[in-house]
Structure formats: C-alpha cells, structure tokens
Design a protein around this motif. Structure first.
Motif, short mmCIF file in Angstrom:
data_model
loop_
_atom_site.label_atom_id
_atom_site.label_comp_id
_atom_site.label_asym_id
_atom_site.label_seq_id
_atom_site.Cartn_x
_atom_site.Cartn_y
_atom_site.Cartn_z
N MET A 258 0.86 -1.18 0.00
CA MET A 258 0.00 0.00 0.00
C MET A 258 0.89 1.23 0.00
O MET A 258 1.73 1.40 0.88
CB MET A 258 -0.93 -0.02 1.21
N ILE A 259 0.69 2.07 -1.00
CA ILE A 259 1.59 3.19 -1.24
C ILE A 259 0.80 4.49 -1.23
O ILE A 259 -0.18 4.63 -1.96
CB ILE A 259 2.32 3.01 -2.60
N LYS A 260 1.24 5.39 -0.38
CA LYS A 260 0.62 6.71 -0.33
C LYS A 260 1.34 7.58 -1.35
O LYS A 260 2.57 7.72 -1.32
CB LYS A 260 0.79 7.29 1.08
N VAL A 261 0.58 8.14 -2.28
CA VAL A 261 1.18 8.97 -3.32
C VAL A 261 0.74 10.41 -3.10
O VAL A 261 -0.44 10.74 -3.15
CB VAL A 261 0.74 8.48 -4.73
N ASP A 262 1.74 11.25 -2.83
CA ASP A 262 1.43 12.64 -2.49
C ASP A 262 1.60 13.60 -3.66
O ASP A 262 1.16 14.74 -3.61
CB ASP A 262 2.34 13.11 -1.35
N GLY A 263 2.28 13.15 -4.70
CA GLY A 263 2.50 14.01 -5.85
C GLY A 263 3.38 13.29 -6.83
O GLY A 263 3.73 12.11 -6.63
N ASP A 264 3.73 13.96 -7.90
CA ASP A 264 4.58 13.36 -8.93
C ASP A 264 5.94 12.99 -8.32
O ASP A 264 6.71 13.86 -7.94
CB ASP A 264 4.77 14.37 -10.07
N GLY A 265 6.18 11.71 -8.19
CA GLY A 265 7.46 11.26 -7.64
C GLY A 265 7.51 11.27 -6.12
O GLY A 265 8.52 10.89 -5.53
N LYS A 266 6.44 11.71 -5.47
CA LYS A 266 6.42 11.72 -4.00
C LYS A 266 5.53 10.59 -3.49
O LYS A 266 4.30 10.67 -3.60
CB LYS A 266 5.88 13.06 -3.48
N TYR A 267 6.15 9.59 -2.97
CA TYR A 267 5.35 8.44 -2.54
C TYR A 267 6.08 7.71 -1.42
O TYR A 267 7.29 7.85 -1.24
CB TYR A 267 5.11 7.49 -3.71
N GLU A 268 5.32 6.93 -0.69
CA GLU A 268 5.87 6.18 0.43
C GLU A 268 5.07 4.90 0.61
O GLU A 268 3.84 4.90 0.56
CB GLU A 268 5.76 7.04 1.70
N ARG A 269 5.79 3.80 0.83
CA ARG A 269 5.10 2.54 1.14
C ARG A 269 4.70 2.61 2.61
O ARG A 269 5.55 2.59 3.50
CB ARG A 269 6.02 1.35 0.91
N ILE A 270 3.41 2.70 2.89
CA ILE A 270 2.98 2.89 4.26
C ILE A 270 2.47 1.62 4.92
O ILE A 270 2.40 1.51 6.13
CB ILE A 270 1.86 3.96 4.38
N SER A 271 2.09 0.65 4.11
CA SER A 271 1.55 -0.56 4.71
C SER A 271 1.51 -1.68 3.68
O SER A 271 2.00 -1.54 2.55
CB SER A 271 0.14 -0.29 5.26
#
Lengths: 344, 344
Positions: B123-136
């Motif tokens: 599960m990946i939180k995508v905050d913008g173009d190229g801004k993302y984090e695997r959160i779960s």
C-alpha cells in the motif's frame, strides 16, 4: 458438587463454543459480614460446550439446577446484586518469550480497545464503565484457523492444530521478502528479509500437492497469517481512535505463547514499537464473566448476544469496587477459582 | 515482429510473475513531427513470465534483442527521453455489477492510496509526482489466494481457481452472522445476517473432510476472505492518512468482476459509504509501465525492486504531459496497444 449450592449462571453463546460461568457456594454462608454486606464464599466455575451440542449444555444446566439462579439467604430471601472482585496481575504483555504483568492505573484505564478473538473477531472501543462500541472486526478469526486447519491438516481439534503449529516452520510455505529480493533486507521500506511477503505464496510454484507438505508447517503458516492479520487490523483501529492499549482475549489465544508472540510482534511491527499488545488471563471466558458480573443490570433483561457483554469482564475485574480473587493459574474449562460474593 | 524495431524494455519482477513492457516501432519513424518533437509510431507490447522460469524471460529478451534499448533515429543518434500519453477512462468504480468510469481532475488527484495486489500486497501513499511512500501492506494477497487455493482445490492455475470461485457459494463454509444469531440481522452493531462472521468457520463443526466440500465453494470463500481483508486494511490506511481515493491494481484483480465487487463492497462497508474503491484497466502491468515511463529518470539508474516504480504508471498516465493512447480493451499478456513516442 451439591446442585443446591449452585447459583448465578451466566452464558456466552458463540459461533463455536458456549462458555458457562456459575457460582457454587460452599455452605459458609454469611460467615463474614462487613460494610453492611453479607458474604457468600464459594467457587467460580467454568465450563464450555460446543455450540452445535447445545443440548448437552442444557442438560448440564438442568442436571445442576443452574437455572434456579440467585443466591438464597438462609431466611429464603433472594439477593440479586453482587460484586465480583478485582483480579490481580490480570493483564500482561508477551514479547520474546517474556510474560510481563502490567499494573494498570485504574484512573488511566480508558479508552482502550478490546479485541475478542472467537470464531470471528470483534473489536470494541471501551470509553468507560458501560460505555463501549463495537467499532470493527474481522472474519479471519479462530474459526478460520481451525476451519482451514482441519481442511488442510486433517486435525480434529483446536489443541491438536496448535500443538502441530508449535513444531512447524512457516518458511516452507510462506513467501518471504528475502525470497523475492534475493535474501537481503529491504530496509528502505522497513521490511526485513524474513518478513512474510505472501502467506502460502510458495505453494504457488513449488509444484507440490497438499500431501507433500508437513501438516505442522501448514499449521504454523496458518497461525502466523491469522495472528498477524488480527494484530495489524487491531493496531490500525487503535490508531484511528487514539487508543493506547489493546487487550486481546477470546478462546483463540488460550495462553498460547506462540500465538501471543505473533500478535505482539504484529502490533510492535505495525506501530513501530509505539503500541503494545496486552493479554488477559481469563481470556476464554470474558463474555460469560461479563454477563455474570452484570447479572442484575436492567439493560440485560432482554436477550443480547455475547458481543455486548464481552467487555464487562475487564471493566469489572479492574474497577474500584472489587477485591482480589486469588487466582493461581490461567483459567480453563473445568477449573474453578475461590470466590466470595458480597450481597448488598 | 522484426526484432530490430523493438526498443525500450521495462521489467517488473515480482514474487510470482515477471511483467514485461516494451515498445515496438512500426517503421513509420519521424513521419510526424510537431512541437519540436519527433514522433515514433508503434505498439506498446506486454508479456509475462513466471518468476521461477526467469530463464524463459531472459531468452525472450535475448531473442527479441530487447536489451539493445533506446529508440534509434535514422541518423543513428539515440534518444532517451520519451513520454507515454495519458490513457482515457483509465479509472473506474465497480459496484453492484456496474462499471463506472471516473473522470479525475488532475489538479485534485493527490494524495491517493495505491494498493498493489501481487503475491503480497503493498500500500503506497502517493502525495504528488514522484512523491510516494510505502505505508503498509499485507501478506494476504494473490499468492495466498492461489497458494491456499491450490492446496485446497487441486487447481493448477489462477484462472482455473477464479473460474471455480465464480460458480461457488461461500455460505456453505463461511459462518455467517445469521448462523450465530439465528438468521436475524444484528443492526445494533451494523451487521447483517449475511455478513461473514468467520471465514471457513463452518468447517469447524460440519464433520466434513476437504473432499466433502465442492471445490467451487472453497474457492469462493477464499476469494471473499482475501478480497474483504484487503479492502478493509486499505480503507483503514486511507483513513489514517486522510486519503480520499483508493486505487487497486496488480495481477490479482485482472478485471474480474466478482473480485472487484467484493473489494468495493468491503471498502463501502468499512467506510460506511464514504470511500470508494477504484480500479485501473492496466492493473497487471502497473509496475512495468511505471518503470517504462521513468526510463530516463536518473534515480532509476540503480536497481530497484518493483514497489518503487509501481505508482508511476498512474502518475504518468494521468499527468499533463500526455496525450491519449487509444485503448480498446483491458490489457492482458500478449496484447498490444498502438502508441506514439515523442522524442524530445
């Protein structure tokens, strides 16, 4: 046990098990009396039956005349209001094989999350004495563990399946992060090589049939899958409502170290160490104990399913009104504990 | 297909499948040119291999000379920067058998949650173009469905198992709320009588062995268990970070109506109608498409696993820089779509 001495029956009828709690006076009636209360000494007794064999349970109740409930005073007047005392060292954490009892400040008890793992799982937010709400749950519970376990291993009972799982190795069937990324940790996203990437994922490509796997490995993977999942969903719900404590109860746990360890690790992992899983020594009978302690509660006059009463056992075991009941071991079926009831 | 015309290879190596995307020019090189860009026409091609048969994949690449990548201009100079165009009607919701395309306002796209269901689930939180984090994530994914499914039904493939599940009835093995509470809804806690209380819970007490169940019923229960669980965990994570949209992708879904319906119902149920599950037509090749579109991205020079590139396909398919690629059907292996590449 003399049936005439048995009183105060409480039932928790679940999807798989009926849990029964009853009080059996030992004849030392009104030997003690203080604070205006009469005290009846006796034992708190526990029994369980399979829900599909409900007739056995009814027969047991009839035979023991449990349905003639209420503690009778010698003068024949009934008393309905009763208190059960607090249980010391009730809650504990379990991590790395270490059981650690937790002293809970009763002024700082609420709110907490109670996770009751029966056939399914109910998650109840408890905000105060009698203030609670079922906020979540999951269908992956003890029934899933035993149901799938029976189909996969031909085990006949929960105990047998748990015993099997104790000797298994989940890495045989689970696909680990290291299996995908070549054995190295993938720390950038916080995954170690031994984390499970896909439960039962290796069964996809092993070219093996069910018979080619050891039942103990299957049981172990199953236990980890269910425990992990419950721990994760519980943590996410605790986070959602800002609950600091998560208590796990229900017959799925049964004081089993590996189960508790897996749930603890899951909560630790998902919370990055910020939340702790706590367990209860009276886990399996939470619902029945709750019903027992809310015996004279008007709101319980109409029939209610066990979810509603599940949290009361903790409330009542940790409230201000209760004295200690000496408990020397974990509670299981057929066990009894000494107990006094105050009649007020 | 003339190997010399093939260029731009991207790979997504997962736990079960290797997904491969490559561009094959059709010889109409530089026929068009506008905005200072040369345009190469051709087809975007998709292929997949089992990860355990990685040698077949490497042989395929060698045979097609895919490793000689980069679009060559007639003068022999290479171009590395390329854009793939936006795909219209890419996202859709699925509920009650109705597929509904969602027009997304690109100024209101972020943040969103991307749930990639492969062997396991990220599960990946995508905050913008190229801004993302695997959160779960969860280990109960497509690998669990197929792994357990193979062990329980002797199915050989994912497609076979899904086809089975289509004809099954989960109520045969799942313990429903109505099975516990006598067939009535239990609306006080928001549970209908048909809600699943315990997945596979009936197998506890049926006295049946695995052979006594229909494989299609087992497959159906399994599909509901996994889909439901992913929907729930995804929703809880979206809630945690205040994400309005949840996109589901990955090979587990494959445009399958029942799977999408179950996930949608789960998200709807747990969010009380406030969140909607969205699906993507290019689900299975998200990672490979992402790698493909970030071809010249400096940050991708070092080897990265597929999780890191997974979200880029959506970004690139919905960004401002892209034109429409005509897509007439869902993408699967061996399918191709017409495509133009701008060389800048």
């Amino acid at each position: 046990m003399d049936p005439t001495q048995i009183s105060h029956l409480a039932l928790d009828i679940g999807g798989t098990l009926i849990k029964l709690v009853y009080f059996s006076a030992n004849g030392d009636y009104s030997e003690e009396s203080r604070n205006g209360c009469s005290v009846v000494k006796g034992r708190l007794c526990f029994a369980k039956f399979e829900t599909r064999k409900i007739d056995d349970c009814l027969e047991f109740i009839r035979f023991n005349i449990l349905h003639h409930s209420g503690v009778q005073q010698p003068n024949g007047e009934g008393h309905d209001k009763l208190y059960v005392k607090t249980v010391p060292r009730e809650a504990f954490t379990y991590l790395d094989g270490q059981k650690k009892f937790v002293e809970i400040d009763h002024n700082d008890l609420y709110p907490y999350l109670l996770v009751n793992i029966g056939s399914g799982v109910s998650m109840i937010k408890v905000d105060g004495d009698g203030k609670y709400e079922r906020i979540s749950g999951t269908s992956l519970g003890g029934g899933t563990f035993l149901g799938l376990g029976k189909l996969l291993t031909k085990c006949k009972s929960f105990d047998e399946l748990l015993e099997l799982s104790h000797h298994g190795n989940n890495r045989v069937i689970d696909m680990l992060v290291g299996d995908i990324y070549g054995g190295t940790d993938y720390s950038k996203i916080g995954l170690s090589s031994t984390a499970i990437a896909s439960s039962f994922g290796k069964a996809i490509s092993d070219g093996k049939e069910l018979e080619d796997y050891q039942p103990e490995d299957v049981a172990r993977s199953l236990l980890r899958m269910i425990s992990n999942n419950i721990g994760q969903i519980a943590y996410l719900n605790a986070l959602r409502f800002g609950l600091k404590r998560i208590f796990f109860g229900g017959f799925f746990i049964r004081g089993l170290e590996y189960t508790m360890d897996t749930i603890s690790v899951a909560v630790h992992f998902w919370s990055r160490g910020e939340a702790k899983a706590m367990f209860l020594r009276h886990e399996g009978f939470l619902g029945a104990l709750g019903a027992f302690t809310s015996y004279n509660d008007q709101s319980h006059n109409d029939l209610k399913p066990h979810h509603h009463t599940v949290q009361r056992a903790i409330l009542n075991c940790s409230g201000h009104n209760f004295r200690h009941i000496p408990v020397t071991s974990n509670l299981n079926e057929s066990e009894t504990i000494e107990c006094s009831i105050n009649l007020v």
